[in-house]
Design an enzyme around this catalytic site. Structure first.
Site, mmCIF file in Angstrom:
data_model
loop_
_atom_site.group_PDB
_atom_site.id
_atom_site.type_symbol
_atom_site.label_atom_id
_atom_site.label_comp_id
_atom_site.label_asym_id
_atom_site.label_seq_id
_atom_site.Cartn_x
_atom_site.Cartn_y
_atom_site.Cartn_z
ATOM 1 N N ASP A 185 93.624 12.572 -26.338
ATOM 2 C CA ASP A 185 95.091 12.675 -26.333
ATOM 3 C C ASP A 185 95.653 13.054 -24.975
ATOM 4 O OD1 ASP A 185 94.976 12.247 -29.161
ATOM 5 O OD2 ASP A 185 94.434 14.348 -29.378
ATOM 6 N N LYS A 202 96.304 8.648 -21.974
ATOM 7 C CA LYS A 202 95.646 7.575 -21.216
ATOM 8 C C LYS A 202 96.378 6.248 -21.364
ATOM 9 C CE LYS A 202 91.886 8.302 -23.645
ATOM 10 N NZ LYS A 202 92.174 9.570 -24.321
ATOM 11 N N GLY A 215 94.450 7.267 -30.871
ATOM 12 C CA GLY A 215 95.893 7.094 -31.010
ATOM 13 C C GLY A 215 96.482 6.951 -29.634
ATOM 14 N N HIS A 216 96.938 5.775 -29.307
ATOM 15 C CA HIS A 216 97.543 5.555 -27.999
ATOM 16 C C HIS A 216 99.016 5.249 -28.200
ATOM 17 C CE1 HIS A 216 93.529 4.270 -25.910
ATOM 18 N NE2 HIS A 216 93.549 5.517 -26.309
ATOM 19 N N GLN A 229 89.483 8.506 -27.032
ATOM 20 C CA GLN A 229 89.110 9.935 -27.074
ATOM 21 C C GLN A 229 88.894 10.464 -25.641
ATOM 22 O OE1 GLN A 229 86.914 7.842 -29.428
ATOM 23 N NE2 GLN A 229 88.765 7.981 -30.605
HETATM 24 P P1 IMP Z 1 86.056 11.164 -35.697
HETATM 25 O O1 IMP Z 1 86.123 10.451 -34.384
HETATM 26 O O2 IMP Z 1 87.128 10.711 -36.651
HETATM 27 O O3 IMP Z 1 84.706 11.131 -36.293
HETATM 28 O O4 IMP Z 1 86.374 12.716 -35.415
HETATM 29 C C1 IMP Z 1 85.499 13.544 -34.665
HETATM 30 C C2 IMP Z 1 86.286 14.525 -33.815
HETATM 31 O O5 IMP Z 1 86.942 13.815 -32.776
HETATM 32 C C3 IMP Z 1 87.384 15.291 -34.554
HETATM 33 O O6 IMP Z 1 87.494 16.587 -33.981
HETATM 34 C C4 IMP Z 1 88.628 14.485 -34.253
HETATM 35 O O7 IMP Z 1 89.798 15.268 -34.355
HETATM 36 C C5 IMP Z 1 88.340 14.071 -32.827
HETATM 37 N N1 IMP Z 1 89.027 12.848 -32.427
HETATM 38 C C6 IMP Z 1 88.722 11.585 -32.777
HETATM 39 N N2 IMP Z 1 89.553 10.719 -32.198
HETATM 40 C C7 IMP Z 1 90.389 11.444 -31.444
HETATM 41 C C8 IMP Z 1 91.458 11.099 -30.556
HETATM 42 O O8 IMP Z 1 91.788 9.937 -30.324
HETATM 43 N N3 IMP Z 1 92.081 12.142 -29.960
HETATM 44 C C9 IMP Z 1 91.704 13.419 -30.143
HETATM 45 N N4 IMP Z 1 90.718 13.790 -30.946
HETATM 46 C C10 IMP Z 1 90.061 12.808 -31.582
#
Ligand code: IMP
Length: 430
Positions: free
Chosen positions: A13, A16, A40-41, A227
């Site tokens: 977040d 980017k 989430g972009h 991420q």
């Molecule tokens: P997953 O990717 O859904 O398996 O989540 C694993 C961890 O990564 C969790 O703590 C999520 O909140 C975090 N996470 C996954 N995608 C994002 C993102 O795009 N931004 C911030 N945190 C993320």
């Protein structure tokens, strides 16, 4: 310059999407190489806000080719929905959007597996999009299904019959009480995914071949990480990470483009820190309803794009970001959301940790070793002025410049972009 990579240096977040969007028209391809619809972009263009989870932000520009490469995990229904939303907003999406035949497919049972696994003490705080279970199947091999397989009905049916039988057993075992697990009929699932496969078909190709051919033709590629590097499965705060290589390390395996083709690496940080989900976050501000953490959350609209969850907020952690800057081999730094700190009389930066009475200046990337780390702060004066109208360095108050310069100094890298608001125009390029 054939390849540029935009990578987050915190826990995701970092905004980017805005940097990718600003660079897109200097490139021919925008490539996503990791993650899935967990990202989430948000991009604000011409007053319109666009939110992406799976598609590369490049799709806003039909003249650019947007690629979902092999390292991504794809939920076909989500893909279809995002494309439909863009088309409804008047964005043309056609053969400019390409999807790797090697990318793995997220099935509904992956989401169910995740839902049932996330209930207990081992909770990661995931986005619930089936990311972890899908990557598990990819690496485990016996149950992984690639996008190409959705295009071969007999083959898919045969595979799903074997896999779903196993999955149903697993889901029943994971359910805390009998009858609580959703189970699946392989033929129904197969029909559903064959239909979705037909929707994907016009976009499916061997993207590794496409990208290496593009490089031979002198085309420029922009890699968009999803991420942040601290969520990288190998290098992040394990196990509180995502299941892919969200650092620059993922480019090679996630796209098939050799690492040496990446000549420019832009590390992106927010001017403060955030984190979603579980896991240690040394600079987190848990100072209550009217505290600084809350003020940052409200000013920065720090709520998840995918899940709507409030993000945990805190001061900038230079120990963590120095680690990921090195990991990325970043040449330059983009400092985002500087305007969010306008309101504070003073701002803090974590420059070291204290753990068991010892001062350390390096990042322990095992969650259980990071957990006991307490931040050691350096305090800088605030600037108390609205910076959202600044368009060049000299428009910034002296203390705001001092703060940004200090971040660059601590991370050992040049700050090339400062963002002072969500719009494309609210950007200082130095
Ligand atoms: P997953 O990717 O859904 O398996 O989540 C694993 C961890 O990564 C969790 O703590 C999520 O909140 C975090 N996470 C996954 N995608 C994002 C993102 O795009 N931004 C911030 N945190 C993320």
């Amino acid at each position: 310059m054939p390849g540029t990579c935009v990578v987050g240096l915190q826990w995701g977040d970092e905004a980017k999407g805005k940097i990718v969007d600003l660079l897109t028209d200097r490139h021919d391809f925008v490539v996503r190489y990791n993650g899935g619809a967990n990202a989430g972009h948000t991009v604000v263009a011409n007053g319109k806000t666009f939110k992406f989870s799976l598609l590369p932000t490049g799709v806003l520009r039909p003249e650019i080719r947007s690629v979902i490469a092999n390292g991504v995990v794809v939920d076909p229904a989500g893909f279809k929905k995002e494309v439909a939303t863009l088309r409804a907003a008047g964005v043309s999406v056609g053969d400019n959007l390409l999807l790797s035949d090697h990318a793995h497919v997220i099935f509904d049972y992956h989401k169910e597996e995740e839902r049932l696994s996330e209930g207990g003490a081992n909770k990661i705080g995931t986005t619930g999009r089936g990311i972890g279970p899908c990557y598990q199947d990819k690496v485990g091999r016996t149950c992984g299904i690639r996008v190409s397989e959705l295009l071969y009905p007999d083959h898919l049916r045969q595979r799903l019959r074997a896999i779903v039988e196993l999955k149903n057993r697993l889901l029943r075992a994971l359910a805390p009480g009998s009858g609580e697990a959703k189970t699946y009929d392989p033929d129904v699932l197969c029909d559903e995914y064959l239909k979705l496969g037909e929707e994907l078909r016009p976009h499916v190709t061997d993207t590794q071949r496409l990208l290496t051919q593009a490089l031979r033709e002198g085309k420029r590629l922009l890699f968009e990480a999803a991420q942040g590097s601290l969520l990288d499965v190998d290098h992040g705060s394990y196990p509180y990470v995502t299941s892919s290589n969200s650092s620059v390390a993922g480019v090679w395996s996630g796209s098939g483009v050799p690492a040496r083709q990446i000549e420019r690496i832009i590390g992106v940080v927010k001017a403060y820190g955030t984190r979603v989900g579980e896991g240690p976050f040394p600079t987190e501000l848990t100072d209550g309803e009217n505290g600084i953490g809350h003020q940052i959350r409200e000013a920065g609209k720090e709520y998840g794009t995918v899940t709507g969850r409030p993000r945990r907020c805190g001061w900038f952690d230079a120990v963590a970001a120095r680690y990921t800057t090195t990991l990325a081999g970043a040449d330059e730094l983009a400092v985002m959301l500087l305007d969010v700190l306008d309101q504070f009389d003073e701002v803090k930066v974590c420059t070291a940790y204290e753990r068991d009475g010892e001062r350390i200046d390096w990042f322990p990337s095992d969650a259980f070793l990071l957990e006991p780390c307490k931040p050691v702060y350096e305090t800088l004066p605030g600037w108390g002025k609205d910076v959202s109208g600044a368009r060049k360095l000299t428009d910034l108050p002296a203390n705001a410049r001092r703060y940004v310069d200090r971040l660059g100094e601590l991370l050992g890298v040049r700050v090339s972009v400062i963002s002072v608001g969500p719009d494309r125009a609210q950007t200082i390029v130095s």
